[in-house]
Scaffold this active site. Structure first.
Site, PDB file in Angstrom:
ATOM      1  N   PRO A 224       0.791  -1.219   0.000  1.00 29.63           N
ATOM      2  CA  PRO A 224       0.000   0.000   0.000  1.00 29.63           C
ATOM      3  C   PRO A 224       0.829   1.278   0.000  1.00 29.63           C
ATOM      4  CG  PRO A 224      -0.101  -1.064   2.151  1.00 29.63           C
ATOM      5  CD  PRO A 224       0.599  -2.010   1.224  1.00 29.63           C
ATOM      6  N   ASN A 225       0.296   2.241  -0.703  1.00 26.89           N
ATOM      7  CA  ASN A 225       0.801   3.610  -0.819  1.00 26.89           C
ATOM      8  C   ASN A 225       2.050   3.751  -1.668  1.00 26.89           C
ATOM      9  OD1 ASN A 225      -1.249   4.893   0.813  1.00 26.89           O
ATOM     10  ND2 ASN A 225      -0.283   3.860   2.546  1.00 26.89           N
TER      11      ASN A 225
ATOM     12  N   TYR B 248      11.056   8.601   1.224  1.00 24.61           N
ATOM     13  CA  TYR B 248      10.940   7.587   0.180  1.00 24.61           C
ATOM     14  C   TYR B 248      11.582   7.983  -1.147  1.00 24.61           C
ATOM     15  CZ  TYR B 248       7.654   5.745   3.553  1.00 24.61           C
ATOM     16  OH  TYR B 248       7.087   5.271   4.700  1.00 24.61           O
TER      17      TYR B 248
ATOM     18  N   GLU C 194      12.772  -9.611   1.310  1.00 28.03           N
ATOM     19  CA  GLU C 194      12.023  -8.433   1.759  1.00 28.03           C
ATOM     20  C   GLU C 194      12.786  -7.187   1.335  1.00 28.03           C
ATOM     21  OE1 GLU C 194       9.893  -6.746   5.815  1.00 28.03           O
ATOM     22  OE2 GLU C 194      11.262  -8.451   5.946  1.00 28.03           O
TER      23      GLU C 194
ATOM     24  N   HIS D 109      12.692  -2.715   1.390  1.00 27.00           N
ATOM     25  CA  HIS D 109      12.110  -1.446   1.852  1.00 27.00           C
ATOM     26  C   HIS D 109      12.966  -0.298   1.339  1.00 27.00           C
ATOM     27  CE1 HIS D 109       9.231  -3.276   4.616  1.00 27.00           C
ATOM     28  NE2 HIS D 109      10.188  -4.141   4.914  1.00 27.00           N
TER      29      HIS D 109
ATOM     30  N   ASP E 285       1.440 -15.995   5.813  1.00 25.36           N
ATOM     31  CA  ASP E 285       1.000 -17.359   5.527  1.00 25.36           C
ATOM     32  C   ASP E 285       1.100 -17.674   4.035  1.00 25.36           C
ATOM     33  OD1 ASP E 285       0.569 -17.841   8.202  1.00 25.36           O
ATOM     34  OD2 ASP E 285      -1.616 -17.624   8.075  1.00 25.36           O
TER      35      ASP E 285
ATOM     36  N   ARG F 274       4.753  11.187  -2.093  1.00 27.08           N
ATOM     37  CA  ARG F 274       4.492  10.912  -0.673  1.00 27.08           C
ATOM     38  C   ARG F 274       5.801  10.932   0.106  1.00 27.08           C
ATOM     39  NH1 ARG F 274       4.131   5.442   2.099  1.00 27.08           N
ATOM     40  NH2 ARG F 274       3.569   6.015   4.210  1.00 27.08           N
TER      41      ARG F 274
ATOM     42  N   ASN G 281       8.010  -5.705  -1.117  1.00 23.64           N
ATOM     43  CA  ASN G 281       7.995  -4.544  -0.236  1.00 23.64           C
ATOM     44  C   ASN G 281       6.564  -4.498   0.301  1.00 23.64           C
ATOM     45  OD1 ASN G 281       7.836  -2.106   1.063  1.00 23.64           O
ATOM     46  ND2 ASN G 281       8.888  -0.954  -0.535  1.00 23.64           N
TER      47      ASN G 281
ATOM     48  N   ARG H 148      13.438   4.022  12.112  1.00 27.32           N
ATOM     49  CA  ARG H 148      12.199   4.784  12.153  1.00 27.32           C
ATOM     50  C   ARG H 148      11.415   4.470  13.416  1.00 27.32           C
ATOM     51  NH1 ARG H 148       9.327   4.602   6.665  1.00 27.32           N
ATOM     52  NH2 ARG H 148       8.216   6.287   7.658  1.00 27.32           N
TER      53      ARG H 148
ATOM     54  N   ALA I   3       3.200  -1.062   4.811  1.00 28.72           N
ATOM     55  CA  ALA I   3       2.556  -1.155   6.124  1.00 28.72           C
ATOM     56  C   ALA I   3       2.021  -2.551   6.429  1.00 28.72           C
ATOM     57  CB  ALA I   3       1.435  -0.132   6.239  1.00 28.72           C
TER      58      ALA I   3
END
Length: 145
Positions: free
Chosen positions: A11-12, A24, A99, A101, A88, A19, A75, A108, A78
């Site tokens: 999301p986002n 970011y 992963e 980011h 899962d 943003r 990524n 943070r 949230a």
């Protein structure tokens, strides 16, 4: 050609470039896609690049990757801090997971320091902006061999 690496964003991330650019960066999601495609091509790989603001859609894509992909770069944004459903699905995929980011979650807010994805990921690439995705693709390609 080997199966593609699935590169999934949560999301986002569709708002990249506008943003909180101080966190970011100024690159857009289309810029990130172009970087990912170029890195994958240099490794003799293809990617499936997708972004969603919807948890269930991400779960569906992870399940699709189980059959059609060789690895997953995710990524989770949230959802990394909240989604057992994504955890899962990643566990059930039986694929290497990296992963990713843009920022460094460890530097943070406290709630960002734990992600469920980390429980299943082979590793994480964080804090390098859009280059985090490129490095994660490189790692995923190596794990998929």
């Amino acid at each position: 050609m080997p199966k593609p690496i699935y590169v999934l964003s949560g999301p986002n991330l569709n708002l990249l470039g506008v943003r909180e650019p101080e966190i970011y960066g100024h690159q857009t999601l289309d810029d990130v896609r172009a970087l990912c495609e170029a890195r994958a091509k240099s490794l003799g790989r293809e990617i499936v690049f997708r972004q969603s603001n919807h948890e269930g859609e991400l779960v569906d894509w992870i399940q699709e990757a189980r059959e059609k992909g060789c690895a997953i770069v995710i990524n989770p944004a949230a959802y990394g801090h909240t989604s057992i459903a994504i955890l899962d699905a990643l566990k059930a995929s039986d694929l290497p997971v990296v992963e990713c980011h843009l920022s460094n979650p460890a530097a943070r807010e406290d709630f960002r320091r734990h992600t469920y994805v980390s429980l299943v990921a082979a590793g994480a690439v964080t804090g390098f902006g859009a280059a985090s995705y490129e490095l994660a693709i490189e790692a995923a390609a190596g794990l998929a061999r």
